[in-house]
Design a protein around this motif. Structure first.
Motif, PDB file in Angstrom:
ATOM      1  N   GLY A   1       1.650   3.899  -2.753  1.00 26.98           N
ATOM      2  CA  GLY A   1       2.103   5.255  -2.520  1.00 26.98           C
ATOM      3  C   GLY A   1       3.568   5.220  -2.111  1.00 26.98           C
ATOM      4  O   GLY A   1       3.996   4.282  -1.436  1.00 26.98           O
TER       5      GLY A   1
ATOM      6  N   VAL B   1      -1.307   9.865   1.886  1.00 27.00           N
ATOM      7  CA  VAL B   1      -0.949   9.298   0.582  1.00 27.00           C
ATOM      8  C   VAL B   1      -1.904   8.184   0.203  1.00 27.00           C
ATOM      9  O   VAL B   1      -2.381   8.106  -0.936  1.00 27.00           O
ATOM     10  CB  VAL B   1       0.514   8.794   0.599  1.00 27.00           C
TER      11      VAL B   1
ATOM     12  N   ARG C   1      -5.238   9.534  -0.876  1.00 27.53           N
ATOM     13  CA  ARG C   1      -5.180  10.086  -2.225  1.00 27.53           C
ATOM     14  C   ARG C   1      -5.130   8.985  -3.279  1.00 27.53           C
ATOM     15  O   ARG C   1      -5.777   9.086  -4.329  1.00 27.53           O
ATOM     16  CB  ARG C   1      -3.961  11.002  -2.386  1.00 27.53           C
ATOM     17  N   LYS C   2      -4.343   7.938  -3.003  1.00 28.42           N
ATOM     18  CA  LYS C   2      -4.152   6.880  -3.994  1.00 28.42           C
ATOM     19  C   LYS C   2      -5.382   5.988  -4.131  1.00 28.42           C
ATOM     20  O   LYS C   2      -5.736   5.584  -5.232  1.00 28.42           O
ATOM     21  CB  LYS C   2      -2.949   6.008  -3.614  1.00 28.42           C
ATOM     22  N   SER C   3      -6.011   5.660  -2.998  1.00 29.09           N
ATOM     23  CA  SER C   3      -7.074   4.660  -3.016  1.00 29.09           C
ATOM     24  C   SER C   3      -8.479   5.229  -2.874  1.00 29.09           C
ATOM     25  O   SER C   3      -9.436   4.634  -3.357  1.00 29.09           O
ATOM     26  CB  SER C   3      -6.847   3.635  -1.892  1.00 29.09           C
TER      27      SER C   3
ATOM     28  N   LYS D   1       7.913   2.493 -10.439  1.00 31.95           N
ATOM     29  CA  LYS D   1       7.046   3.094 -11.446  1.00 31.95           C
ATOM     30  C   LYS D   1       6.992   2.249 -12.720  1.00 31.95           C
ATOM     31  O   LYS D   1       5.948   2.155 -13.362  1.00 31.95           O
ATOM     32  CB  LYS D   1       7.501   4.523 -11.758  1.00 31.95           C
TER      33      LYS D   1
ATOM     34  N   LYS E   1       0.717   0.227  -7.569  1.00 30.05           N
ATOM     35  CA  LYS E   1      -0.295   1.131  -7.028  1.00 30.05           C
ATOM     36  C   LYS E   1       0.141   1.750  -5.701  1.00 30.05           C
ATOM     37  O   LYS E   1      -0.560   2.590  -5.145  1.00 30.05           O
ATOM     38  CB  LYS E   1      -1.615   0.375  -6.810  1.00 30.05           C
TER      39      LYS E   1
ATOM     40  N   ASP F   1       5.194  10.289  -4.083  1.00 28.47           N
ATOM     41  CA  ASP F   1       3.997  11.008  -3.664  1.00 28.47           C
ATOM     42  C   ASP F   1       4.284  12.039  -2.579  1.00 28.47           C
ATOM     43  O   ASP F   1       3.497  12.973  -2.389  1.00 28.47           O
ATOM     44  CB  ASP F   1       2.946  10.010  -3.149  1.00 28.47           C
TER      45      ASP F   1
ATOM     46  N   ASP G   1       0.836  -1.199   0.000  1.00 27.45           N
ATOM     47  CA  ASP G   1       0.000   0.000   0.000  1.00 27.45           C
ATOM     48  C   ASP G   1       0.869   1.247   0.000  1.00 27.45           C
ATOM     49  O   ASP G   1       0.520   2.255  -0.613  1.00 27.45           O
ATOM     50  CB  ASP G   1      -0.922   0.012   1.225  1.00 27.45           C
ATOM     51  N   CYS G   2       1.992   1.168   0.700  1.00 29.40           N
ATOM     52  CA  CYS G   2       2.891   2.317   0.787  1.00 29.40           C
ATOM     53  C   CYS G   2       4.329   1.834   0.911  1.00 29.40           C
ATOM     54  O   CYS G   2       4.589   0.822   1.581  1.00 29.40           O
ATOM     55  CB  CYS G   2       2.527   3.190   1.994  1.00 29.40           C
TER      56      CYS G   2
END
Length: 226
Positions: free
Chosen positions: A74, A115, A118-120, A67, A72, A96, A46-47
């Motif tokens: 953060g 983060v 924002r991402k999910s 990348k 996905k 991020d 997730d992060c």
């Protein structure tokens, strides 16, 4: 949430790991560039927290690999190198956020939550799917405005299902998300079935629609036309 910490300072590793685990997260650690490369190539997170200066490589190169994988996750750069060039390069490569050392662990935790929102979840402090409402900062779930009492694993399952709604999620992905590295040592995924069964039962008891579909032999789909 499932978090990868890429950091070579043992004391900082330990303090971040302990703090974030107390907040209910699963934290995995990579102490150097090559170990982090392996983790990123195999697992989803997730992060990801990444230092720029690492043994045998640069955190910026890891960011490029993250990348390229189209992860996905953060990404937050945590680094003692606080030059403007480092910050700009990191953000340009797709990070991020950027948090210079030293920092307060409470601020790092808040940055991680921001983060992931924002991402999910489009940055929302509340997550709503039809009659279901989740308040992540309280780890609280309501259905038709009534509290639902979930275990920690059931809560994590529900949040993971909602962040992946209308997509088939495999049992192995669920096990990895909930247990991290320990999932590799599991003999089977029977415990996933039990957690999902208990979660579904608690949701239905509050007159929630039955969104959880079993995809036999594969996993589950939290299917909603929201």
């Amino acid at each position: 949430m499932k978090i990868l910490l890429i950091e070579d300072e043992p004391e900082l590793q330990k303090s971040i790991e302990q703090y974030l685990e107390m907040e209910g997260n699963i934290v995995e650690i990579s102490p150097d560039f090559s170990h982090a490369q392996q983790k990123i190539s195999i697992y989803d997170y997730d992060c990801i927290l990444v230092d720029i200066t690492l043994p045998n490589g640069s955190g910026l190169d890891l960011l490029r690999e993250i990348k390229l994988k189209k992860s996905k996750a953060g990404v937050i750069i945590i680094s003692a190198k606080n030059s403007l060039d480092d910050k700009v390069n990191g953000l340009d490569l797709g990070a991020d956020d950027y948090l210079p050392k030293p920092f307060h662990l409470s601020e790092l935790n808040s940055r991680i939550k921001a983060v992931i929102r924002r991402k999910s979840f489009d940055g929302n402090l509340e997550i709503s799917v039809n009659e279901i409402k989740i308040l992540p900062h309280e780890r609280r779930v309501l259905i038709h405005n009534q509290d639902v009492i979930l275990t920690s694993k059931e809560y994590d399952l529900l949040l993971y299902f909602i962040s992946n709604k209308n997509r088939v999620v495999s049992k192995s992905a669920l096990a990895e998300h909930l247990w991290g590295d320990n999932s590799d040592r599991l003999d089977n995924f029977d415990f996933i079935y039990n957690h999902v069964k208990n979660l579904r039962k608690k949701l239905l008891e509050k007159e929630c629609e039955d969104y959880l579909q079993t995809i036999y032999g594969i996993g589950y789909n939290f299917k909603t036309q929201e």
